[in-house]
Design a protein around this motif. Structure first.
Motif, PDB file in Angstrom:
ATOM      1  N   VAL A  16      37.314 -86.624 -69.600  1.00 60.26           N
ATOM      2  CA  VAL A  16      38.663 -86.984 -70.194  1.00 60.26           C
ATOM      3  C   VAL A  16      38.560 -87.088 -71.552  1.00 60.26           C
ATOM      4  O   VAL A  16      39.726 -86.374 -72.256  1.00 60.26           O
ATOM      5  N   SER A  17      37.559 -87.134 -72.508  1.00 57.89           N
ATOM      6  CA  SER A  17      37.291 -87.007 -73.756  1.00 57.89           C
ATOM      7  C   SER A  17      37.318 -85.675 -74.387  1.00 57.89           C
ATOM      8  O   SER A  17      38.065 -85.049 -75.118  1.00 57.89           O
ATOM      9  N   THR A  18      36.842 -84.680 -73.388  1.00 65.93           N
ATOM     10  CA  THR A  18      36.930 -83.161 -73.706  1.00 65.93           C
ATOM     11  C   THR A  18      38.412 -82.866 -73.542  1.00 65.93           C
ATOM     12  O   THR A  18      38.918 -82.057 -74.355  1.00 65.93           O
ATOM     13  N   LEU A  19      39.188 -83.378 -72.759  1.00 62.44           N
ATOM     14  CA  LEU A  19      40.465 -83.053 -72.408  1.00 62.44           C
ATOM     15  C   LEU A  19      41.460 -83.442 -73.408  1.00 62.44           C
ATOM     16  O   LEU A  19      42.198 -82.705 -74.028  1.00 62.44           O
ATOM     17  N   VAL A  20      41.391 -84.709 -73.812  1.00 62.69           N
ATOM     18  CA  VAL A  20      42.101 -85.249 -75.030  1.00 62.69           C
ATOM     19  C   VAL A  20      41.762 -84.511 -76.363  1.00 62.69           C
ATOM     20  O   VAL A  20      42.611 -84.107 -77.086  1.00 62.69           O
ATOM     21  N   GLY A  21      40.390 -84.339 -76.627  1.00 64.37           N
ATOM     22  CA  GLY A  21      40.037 -83.799 -77.773  1.00 64.37           C
ATOM     23  C   GLY A  21      40.457 -82.495 -77.958  1.00 64.37           C
ATOM     24  O   GLY A  21      40.842 -81.762 -79.181  1.00 64.37           O
ATOM     25  N   LYS A  22      40.105 -81.629 -77.043  1.00 59.86           N
ATOM     26  CA  LYS A  22      40.382 -80.084 -77.020  1.00 59.86           C
ATOM     27  C   LYS A  22      41.850 -79.418 -76.338  1.00 59.86           C
ATOM     28  O   LYS A  22      42.115 -78.398 -76.674  1.00 59.86           O
ATOM     29  N   GLY A  23      42.368 -80.532 -75.801  1.00 63.66           N
ATOM     30  CA  GLY A  23      43.593 -80.244 -74.735  1.00 63.66           C
ATOM     31  C   GLY A  23      44.766 -79.907 -75.758  1.00 63.66           C
ATOM     32  O   GLY A  23      44.700 -80.446 -76.877  1.00 63.66           O
ATOM     33  N   ARG A  24      45.921 -79.163 -75.045  1.00 64.91           N
ATOM     34  CA  ARG A  24      47.315 -78.833 -75.860  1.00 64.91           C
ATOM     35  C   ARG A  24      48.016 -80.066 -75.263  1.00 64.91           C
ATOM     36  O   ARG A  24      48.262 -80.360 -74.063  1.00 64.91           O
ATOM     37  N   TRP A  25      49.021 -80.571 -76.055  1.00 63.55           N
ATOM     38  CA  TRP A  25      49.944 -81.615 -75.825  1.00 63.55           C
ATOM     39  C   TRP A  25      51.187 -81.162 -75.771  1.00 63.55           C
ATOM     40  O   TRP A  25      51.684 -80.181 -76.438  1.00 63.55           O
ATOM     41  N   GLY A  26      52.006 -81.930 -75.054  1.00 65.13           N
ATOM     42  CA  GLY A  26      53.608 -81.411 -74.693  1.00 65.13           C
ATOM     43  C   GLY A  26      54.360 -82.872 -74.203  1.00 65.13           C
ATOM     44  O   GLY A  26      53.727 -83.866 -73.936  1.00 65.13           O
ATOM     45  N   VAL A  27      55.598 -82.884 -74.170  1.00 65.11           N
ATOM     46  CA  VAL A  27      56.476 -83.781 -74.199  1.00 65.11           C
ATOM     47  C   VAL A  27      57.539 -83.211 -73.365  1.00 65.11           C
ATOM     48  O   VAL A  27      58.274 -82.468 -73.691  1.00 65.11           O
ATOM     49  N   VAL A  28      57.927 -84.063 -72.008  1.00 66.29           N
ATOM     50  CA  VAL A  28      59.272 -84.040 -71.675  1.00 66.29           C
ATOM     51  C   VAL A  28      60.032 -85.447 -71.572  1.00 66.29           C
ATOM     52  O   VAL A  28      58.896 -86.302 -71.891  1.00 66.29           O
ATOM     53  N   PRO A  29      61.221 -85.523 -71.388  1.00 67.94           N
ATOM     54  CA  PRO A  29      61.664 -86.881 -71.333  1.00 67.94           C
ATOM     55  C   PRO A  29      60.949 -87.796 -70.593  1.00 67.94           C
ATOM     56  O   PRO A  29      61.017 -87.564 -69.330  1.00 67.94           O
ATOM     57  N   GLY A  30      60.451 -89.042 -70.933  1.00 68.69           N
ATOM     58  CA  GLY A  30      59.823 -89.900 -70.244  1.00 68.69           C
ATOM     59  C   GLY A  30      58.223 -89.712 -69.867  1.00 68.69           C
ATOM     60  O   GLY A  30      57.731 -90.511 -69.258  1.00 68.69           O
ATOM     61  N   MET A  31      57.946 -88.474 -70.268  1.00 66.93           N
ATOM     62  CA  MET A  31      56.251 -88.189 -69.901  1.00 66.93           C
ATOM     63  C   MET A  31      55.842 -87.445 -70.927  1.00 66.93           C
ATOM     64  O   MET A  31      56.451 -86.527 -71.735  1.00 66.93           O
ATOM     65  N   LYS A  32      54.434 -87.555 -71.369  1.00 67.00           N
ATOM     66  CA  LYS A  32      53.780 -86.648 -72.266  1.00 67.00           C
ATOM     67  C   LYS A  32      52.586 -86.064 -71.246  1.00 67.00           C
ATOM     68  O   LYS A  32      52.329 -86.523 -70.165  1.00 67.00           O
ATOM     69  N   TYR A  33      52.101 -85.065 -71.684  1.00 65.96           N
ATOM     70  CA  TYR A  33      50.952 -84.489 -70.728  1.00 65.96           C
ATOM     71  C   TYR A  33      50.073 -83.512 -71.934  1.00 65.96           C
ATOM     72  O   TYR A  33      50.426 -83.411 -72.903  1.00 65.96           O
ATOM     73  N   CYS A  34      48.798 -83.406 -71.135  1.00 62.09           N
ATOM     74  CA  CYS A  34      47.882 -82.880 -72.035  1.00 62.09           C
ATOM     75  C   CYS A  34      47.122 -82.002 -71.188  1.00 62.09           C
ATOM     76  O   CYS A  34      46.963 -82.306 -69.866  1.00 62.09           O
ATOM     77  N   TYR A  35      46.902 -80.633 -71.552  1.00 60.18           N
ATOM     78  CA  TYR A  35      46.106 -79.656 -70.588  1.00 60.18           C
ATOM     79  C   TYR A  35      45.303 -78.936 -71.411  1.00 60.18           C
ATOM     80  O   TYR A  35      45.399 -78.836 -72.396  1.00 60.18           O
TER      81      TYR A  35
END
Length: 130
Positions: A16-35
């Motif tokens: 989880v920390s690797t995903l949050v630290g190195k991942g790319r973030w995006g937003v749609v109405p009502g949700m955020k995502y990291c991949y």
């Protein structure tokens, strides 16, 4: 039985920390995502993995949080065919105070997966050009 198996869920503090630290973030109405694409250890199966977070800040009662998590997981499970099998890790963060119905959650998840599929295809094309 159609379920989301344990092998397709993200678990573990380091993952989880690797995903949050190195991942790319995006937003749609009502949700955020990291991949994070292609984050597969040597010799491991290249499965796409996901996790869901519904903050206690928005929903104090666990019943509503669990309802929203089930809806998000089911929307992902029925739409995961939109992603290429390259070992993408995805985290969905629900960030609105209203309880959305399943259909609107599914539309948002499909939009997110299409964006991720488009960017991962673009990244692999750029890597092939080098």
């Amino acid at each position: 039985m159609d379920t989301l198996p344990k092998s397709e869920r993200i678990c573990g503090k380091t993952t989880v920390s690797t995903l949050v630290g190195k991942g790319r973030w995006g937003v749609v109405p009502g949700m955020k995502y990291c991949y994070l694409s292609g984050n597969v250890p040597e010799g491991a199966d290249a499965r796409n993995r996901m996790m869901v977070s519904v903050p206690k800040r928005f929903f104090k009662r666990a019943v509503k949080r669990n309802l929203l998590k089930r809806r998000i997981r089911e929307a992902y499970r029925t739409s995961k065919h939109l992603l290429p099998q390259d070992g993408t890790s995805i985290m969905f963060l629900y960030n609105t105070k209203e309880v959305l119905d399943y259909q609107s959650i599914r539309e948002r998840i499909e939009n997110i997966l299409k964006v991720i599929a488009g960017t991962t295809a673009g990244e692999s094309r750029r890597n092939e050009d080098k």
